[in-house]
Scaffold this active site. Structure first.
Site, PDB file in Angstrom:
ATOM      1  N   LYS A   1       0.864  -1.193   0.000  1.00  0.00           N
ATOM      2  CA  LYS A   1       0.000   0.000   0.000  1.00  0.00           C
ATOM      3  C   LYS A   1       0.893   1.233   0.000  1.00  0.00           C
ATOM      4  CE  LYS A   1      -3.233   3.032   0.653  1.00  0.00           C
ATOM      5  NZ  LYS A   1      -4.106   3.410  -0.505  1.00  0.00           N
TER       6      LYS A   1
ATOM      7  N   LEU B   1      -5.394   7.445   1.361  1.00  0.00           N
ATOM      8  CA  LEU B   1      -4.048   6.964   1.716  1.00  0.00           C
ATOM      9  C   LEU B   1      -3.930   6.470   3.163  1.00  0.00           C
ATOM     10  CD1 LEU B   1      -1.584   9.384  -0.114  1.00  0.00           C
ATOM     11  CD2 LEU B   1      -2.068   6.993  -0.663  1.00  0.00           C
TER      12      LEU B   1
ATOM     13  N   CYS C   1      -2.434   9.789  -6.454  1.00  0.00           N
ATOM     14  CA  CYS C   1      -3.575   9.521  -5.580  1.00  0.00           C
ATOM     15  C   CYS C   1      -4.574  10.669  -5.705  1.00  0.00           C
ATOM     16  CB  CYS C   1      -3.159   9.374  -4.113  1.00  0.00           C
ATOM     17  SG  CYS C   1      -4.599   9.131  -3.036  1.00  0.00           S
TER      18      CYS C   1
ATOM     19  N   LYS D   1       3.785   5.737 -10.657  1.00  0.00           N
ATOM     20  CA  LYS D   1       2.376   5.380 -10.880  1.00  0.00           C
ATOM     21  C   LYS D   1       1.693   6.654 -11.319  1.00  0.00           C
ATOM     22  CE  LYS D   1      -1.427   2.695 -10.177  1.00  0.00           C
ATOM     23  NZ  LYS D   1      -1.720   2.121  -8.855  1.00  0.00           N
TER      24      LYS D   1
END
Ligand SMILES: O=C1NC(=O)NC(C(=O)O)N1
Length: 313
Positions: free
Chosen positions: A45, A73, A131, A165
């Protein structure tokens, strides 16, 4: 027999499948379950420096064709995942894994990168620039100048194998701009895509947004994401230096979806929503189904068809 062996840089994996960061990878127990599954590797994670509780629930909902999430998160903090990774690599020296980090500021990202650089971690680091769910925090990947700045600072000292990412892009000029930035850095991989940021879905009974955080806004995953994931993997595989390999994430529900991401250029395939809903046994089904597609096509290895998408002339 079809072989699902694949590689990124010097790292070899006996199977193309792995989890997407954030899915069934928050705790050591969840990570161990992934390690024991048919997946070829795993990613932790995304970590922040300190432990985070994340956004208030309900913050995840299954949708007809995927999922919406605004987790925010939540994670156990970098030390927890670094500790897991260091123990894992001792026990499984032949199975490299990924450590994901998502600092909420440049300083936090660089501080975590220093901690990892100074450690004995010998796997790959995924810097999460995408994110969509921390209130007040924009997705770094949509700010080209900031992305350039973060990567410049990072690679001024960071020498371990790393990648980013990315959020989904929807404009060919953005692919050009982002690829021009990414090609400046010694990245081993680019992972496309993160969830489709800030979608919204409604509960038909109550006329209420399905999830609580941010008035119901959250990242969309699952089948909704497949055409966007295919385009992003394809666009970057056409633009990035061949030394930078692609990880394909988004919309994998069966072996054919994985096959398509590989056709588009992916060397590894991450699974999010499906894994959340079906559990690690999904990797057994996906592996069987991908082998079946390869057999039908007469392919025995990933390299036989990776990046071989055809276009109409
Ligand atoms: O990068 C992320 N992508 C998501 O879709 N959700 C998580 C999160 O909200 O923590 N993070």
């Amino acid at each position: 027999m079809t072989d699902l062996h694949t590689s990124i840089d010097k790292f070899q994996f006996d199977n193309v499948f792995m989890n997407a960061s954030g899915v069934r990878c928050y705790t050591k127990d969840e990570l161990d379950e992934l390690a024991q599954s048919d997946a070829g590797t795993l990613v932790t994670k995304s970590a922040t420096r300190a432990k985070r509780l994340g956004n208030p629930s309900p913050r995840y909902a299954r949708l007809e064709l995927g999922s919406i999430n605004s987790m925010g998160l939540p994670n156990e903090g970098l030390e927890y995942y670094l500790d897991y990774a260091l123990n894992f690599q001792k026990a499984h020296p032949d199975k490299p894994i990924f450590l994901s980090v998502a600092g909420l500021s440049m300083e936090e990202n660089l501080a975590m990168a220093h901690t990892i650089e100074d450690s004995n971690f010998n796997g790959l680091v995924e810097f999460n620039l995408s994110c969509p769910n921390v209130p007040g925090k924009p997705q770094t990947g949509y700010d080209f100048d900031r992305t350039q700045e973060v990567l410049t600072n990072l690679f001024s000292f960071f020498t371990k194998p790393a990648g980013v990412k990315l959020p989904p892009y929807f404009d060919l000029a953005q692919f050009d701009q982002m690829a021009a930035i990414l090609n400046q850095f010694p990245l081993k991989f680019v992972n496309s895509i993160n969830s489709l940021g800030n979608g919204l879905m409604i509960d038909p009974e109550t006329d209420t947004a399905l999830i609580k955080p941010k008035g119901g806004f959250g990242g969309i995953g699952g089948a909704y994401a497949k055409p966007i994931a295919l385009a992003n993997v394809r666009a970057f595989s056409q633009r990035l230096d061949p030394k930078i390999q692609l990880i394909g994430t988004g919309g994998v529900t069966n072996g054919r979806d994985a096959y398509d991401l590989i056709l588009a250029g992916a060397s590894l395939v991450q699974v999010g929503t499906l894994l959340q809903e079906e559990g690690p046994a999904a990797f057994t089904r996906l592996t069987r189904e991908l082998r079946a597609v390869m057999q039908t096509k007469g392919y025995s290895a990933i390299s036989d068809f990776k990046g071989q998408l055809k276009v109409l002339s």
